[in-house]
Write an enzyme that holds these catalytic residues in place. Structure first.
Site, PDB file in Angstrom:
ATOM      1  N   ASN A 292     -11.828 -41.481 -22.675  1.00 53.30           N
ATOM      2  CA  ASN A 292     -11.771 -42.818 -22.081  1.00 53.30           C
ATOM      3  C   ASN A 292     -10.501 -42.954 -21.261  1.00 53.30           C
ATOM      4  OD1 ASN A 292      -9.598 -43.899 -23.867  1.00 53.30           O
ATOM      5  ND2 ASN A 292     -11.137 -43.412 -25.416  1.00 53.30           N
TER       6      ASN A 292
ATOM      7  N   ASP B  97     -15.524 -43.332 -30.110  1.00 60.30           N
ATOM      8  CA  ASP B  97     -16.379 -43.766 -31.213  1.00 60.30           C
ATOM      9  C   ASP B  97     -17.328 -42.665 -31.674  1.00 60.30           C
ATOM     10  OD1 ASP B  97     -15.315 -46.295 -31.397  1.00 60.30           O
ATOM     11  OD2 ASP B  97     -16.630 -47.119 -29.853  1.00 60.30           O
TER      12      ASP B  97
ATOM     13  N   PRO C 251     -14.950 -40.950 -37.526  1.00 60.56           N
ATOM     14  CA  PRO C 251     -14.380 -41.791 -38.584  1.00 60.56           C
ATOM     15  C   PRO C 251     -13.563 -42.913 -37.972  1.00 60.56           C
ATOM     16  CG  PRO C 251     -13.187 -39.706 -38.386  1.00 60.56           C
ATOM     17  CD  PRO C 251     -14.391 -39.599 -37.495  1.00 60.56           C
ATOM     18  N   ASP C 252     -13.498 -44.055 -38.650  1.00 63.05           N
ATOM     19  CA  ASP C 252     -12.652 -45.154 -38.180  1.00 63.05           C
ATOM     20  C   ASP C 252     -11.275 -44.980 -38.828  1.00 63.05           C
ATOM     21  OD1 ASP C 252     -11.313 -47.663 -37.882  1.00 63.05           O
ATOM     22  OD2 ASP C 252     -13.248 -48.526 -37.300  1.00 63.05           O
ATOM     23  N   ILE C 253     -10.297 -44.586 -38.015  1.00 63.64           N
ATOM     24  CA  ILE C 253      -8.987 -44.203 -38.563  1.00 63.64           C
ATOM     25  C   ILE C 253      -8.272 -45.405 -39.178  1.00 63.64           C
ATOM     26  CG2 ILE C 253      -6.732 -43.193 -37.999  1.00 63.64           C
ATOM     27  CD1 ILE C 253      -8.208 -41.643 -35.728  1.00 63.64           C
TER      28      ILE C 253
ATOM     29  N   LYS D  54     -12.062 -54.759 -40.522  1.00 67.93           N
ATOM     30  CA  LYS D  54     -11.267 -53.540 -40.765  1.00 67.93           C
ATOM     31  C   LYS D  54     -10.133 -53.798 -41.763  1.00 67.93           C
ATOM     32  CE  LYS D  54     -12.241 -51.637 -36.160  1.00 67.93           C
ATOM     33  NZ  LYS D  54     -12.226 -50.249 -35.647  1.00 67.93           N
TER      34      LYS D  54
HETATM   35  N1  CTP Z   1     -10.039 -47.414 -34.179  1.00 65.56           N
HETATM   36  C1  CTP Z   1      -9.834 -46.359 -35.045  1.00 65.56           C
HETATM   37  N2  CTP Z   1     -10.792 -45.411 -35.168  1.00 65.56           N
HETATM   38  C2  CTP Z   1     -11.939 -45.481 -34.487  1.00 65.56           C
HETATM   39  C3  CTP Z   1     -12.154 -46.561 -33.587  1.00 65.56           C
HETATM   40  C4  CTP Z   1     -11.180 -47.516 -33.456  1.00 65.56           C
HETATM   41  O1  CTP Z   1      -8.788 -46.281 -35.679  1.00 65.56           O
HETATM   42  N3  CTP Z   1     -12.851 -44.554 -34.622  1.00 65.56           N
HETATM   43  C5  CTP Z   1      -8.992 -48.455 -34.098  1.00 65.56           C
HETATM   44  C6  CTP Z   1      -8.289 -48.536 -32.769  1.00 65.56           C
HETATM   45  O2  CTP Z   1      -7.138 -47.710 -32.748  1.00 65.56           O
HETATM   46  C7  CTP Z   1      -7.918 -50.014 -32.699  1.00 65.56           C
HETATM   47  C8  CTP Z   1      -9.037 -50.700 -33.475  1.00 65.56           C
HETATM   48  O3  CTP Z   1      -9.625 -49.705 -34.273  1.00 65.56           O
HETATM   49  O4  CTP Z   1      -6.724 -50.276 -33.371  1.00 65.56           O
HETATM   50  C9  CTP Z   1     -10.095 -51.334 -32.617  1.00 65.56           C
HETATM   51  O5  CTP Z   1     -10.601 -50.359 -31.736  1.00 65.56           O
HETATM   52  P1  CTP Z   1     -11.884 -50.653 -30.828  1.00 65.56           P
HETATM   53  O6  CTP Z   1     -12.217 -49.416 -30.048  1.00 65.56           O
HETATM   54  O7  CTP Z   1     -11.662 -51.927 -30.114  1.00 65.56           O
HETATM   55  O8  CTP Z   1     -12.960 -50.947 -31.956  1.00 65.56           O
HETATM   56  P2  CTP Z   1     -14.197 -50.190 -32.479  1.00 65.56           P
HETATM   57  O9  CTP Z   1     -14.124 -50.200 -33.974  1.00 65.56           O
HETATM   58  O10 CTP Z   1     -14.350 -48.855 -31.830  1.00 65.56           O
HETATM   59  O11 CTP Z   1     -15.358 -51.175 -32.072  1.00 65.56           O
HETATM   60  P3  CTP Z   1     -16.244 -51.310 -30.724  1.00 65.56           P
HETATM   61  O12 CTP Z   1     -16.145 -49.967 -30.017  1.00 65.56           O
HETATM   62  O13 CTP Z   1     -17.584 -51.603 -31.237  1.00 65.56           O
HETATM   63  O14 CTP Z   1     -15.651 -52.433 -29.947  1.00 65.56           O
END
Ligand code: CTP
Length: 402
Positions: A211, A280, A306-308, A342
């Site tokens: 991105n 994502d 994974p969502d970090i 989160k």
């Molecule tokens: N984040 C993360 N790990 C991921 C995706 C997001 O740690 N796999 C963290 C980002 O660093 C940020 C927050 O989550 O602090 C929000 O990121 P964002 O990309 O806006 O949210 P997403 O959970 O990816 O939701 P979406 O793409 O549906 O808007």
């Protein structure tokens, strides 16, 4: 001495006194300390030193007119006031002190002083009798009461032959004082972990999904946290920015690598800033060889990364956890949802798209925590980072176990 002036935007105001001969030296020292300097001169200052000299040493055209169409088009006075991280007026004459104390805005320099939110320091320079005069002293009191920083004056032999207080503080001492403005110690001794930049998810050995994140906001936060006295670990995806000198830096490429690095470093962390724009999705199967172009259409099978930040927020001894939400629409509502879902302590929301946010040097954000919020106007990312560190230190204080 550690320079906290690196990359700081400093407006040097020069007013009309004999000590203006020291202003080029002050400019040179500011630049040597890493600052970016814009010089603003009053009309009387130009009787003592030429704008050409100040332009040559600062590397930028001098600002001297409030109503100058060309100057306003290049960088208007409000923009200049917002640009500044600090204003130092050296030398500051008795007349300038009086106008400042009265809140006048009858030239560019006084107008900037009224319009800026940055700290303002003045280094008075005048004849010793003028300095001791009760009118000057009451102006001084008024300025001190309004939180202006007053540097000096020093005492000694004056240009007019008198001896006494009224000599401008030496440039080296002014630099030391300005340095102290930015050395806040707000996060002294704290361990801060920051992720920054994009992640890159491989398709084949030469292609990937990523991105537009530049990493600028995360790196600016790292600089601001270091400046506030923290031990900073910066885990960064691929970016083109110089590493902060006093941080532990770890380079990663994919989201999975970023998560592994975060979990390795999270144990003694007090505050975690998840600034990275984590991809994502990743490919379910990465092609081991370069994909050849054959079919008219192809489908790539992707799986969720994974969502970090959520992983960190769910750890038993979690640090104070801050997320970012870059959104194109419905910004505040989406950020609020992410704050709750989160389980974050704070989220920093900004609009992206239309040259905002990603890859820009400027940003405007709204910070949300619990049921509260605070908005920050458009400003350089470095300055915003310092504001965010201030807010973080205040909000996280009661929760951090030292
Ligand atoms: N984040 C993360 N790990 C991921 C995706 C997001 O740690 N796999 C963290 C980002 O660093 C940020 C927050 O989550 O602090 C929000 O990121 P964002 O990309 O806006 O949210 P997403 O959970 O990816 O939701 P979406 O793409 O549906 O808007």
């Amino acid at each position: 001495m550690i320079s906290f002036l690196k990359n700081k935007h400093i407006i040097l105001g020069v007013t009309g006194g004999i000590a203006a001969y020291k202003s080029p030296d002050l400019t040179r020292r500011l630049i040597e300390a890493g600052a970016i300097v814009r010089v603003v001169m009053t009309q009387h200052a130009k009787e003592f030193i030429t704008p050409l000299t100040m332009q040559a040493v600062s590397g930028h055209p001098v600002h001297d007119e409030l109503f100058d169409l060309q100057a306003e088009a290049a960088m208007g006075h409000i923009e200049l006031a917002r640009w500044a991280d600090a204003i130092i007026v050296a030398p500051a004459t008795a007349d300038f002190m009086a106008r400042l104390a009265r809140g006048e805005a009858n030239d560019l320099l006084t107008t900037l002083c009224l319009a800026t939110c940055a700290p303002i320091a003045i280094a008075p320079a005048m004849n010793q009798a003028m300095w001791k005069n009760t009118l000057t002293q009451s102006n001084l009191e008024a300025l001190l009461a309004k939180k202006f920083l007053i540097y000096g004056p020093a005492s000694g032999l004056q240009a007019c032959g008198d001896v006494g207080p009224g000599r401008m503080m030496e440039p080296a001492d002014i630099i030391e004082q300005l340095n102290a403005i930015f050395n806040t110690g707000l996060l002294a001794g704290k361990n801060i972990l920051i992720t920054a930049g994009p992640t890159r998810e491989a398709i084949d050995p030469v292609r990937y999904i990523t991105n537009a994140s530049s990493g600028k906001m995360g790196y600016a936060l790292a600089d601001a946290a270091i400046e506030a006295g923290a031990h900073v670990t910066l885990i960064s995806g691929p970016v083109n920015i110089a590493k902060p000198l006093r941080a532990t830096c770890i380079d990663v490429v994919s989201a999975e690598e970023m998560l592994a690095a975060v979990l390795e470093k999270i144990t003694h962390c007090d505050i975690f800033f998840s600034v990275a724009a984590v991809a994502d999705y990743r490919l379910k199967h990465i092609f081991s060889e370069k994909m050849a172009k054959k079919a008219e259409e192809i489908t790539l099978e992707l799986v969720r990364n994974p969502d970090i930040v959520a992983t960190v927020a769910n750890l038993p001894n979690r640090p104070w956890t801050v997320g970012f939400a870059a959104e194109t629409d419905n910004v505040l509502q989406k950020a609020k949802n992410k704050l709750i879902n989160k389980k974050l302590d704070m989220i920093i929301a900004n609009q992206v798209g239309n040259n905002l946010g990603f890859d820009s040097d400027m940003n405007t954000v709204t910070v949300l925590w619990e049921d509260q919020q605070k908005s920050f106007p458009l400003m350089p990312k470095q300055k915003l980072a310092r504001e965010l560190i201030q807010l973080t230190s205040r909000l996280s204080e009661r929760k951090i176990v030292c």
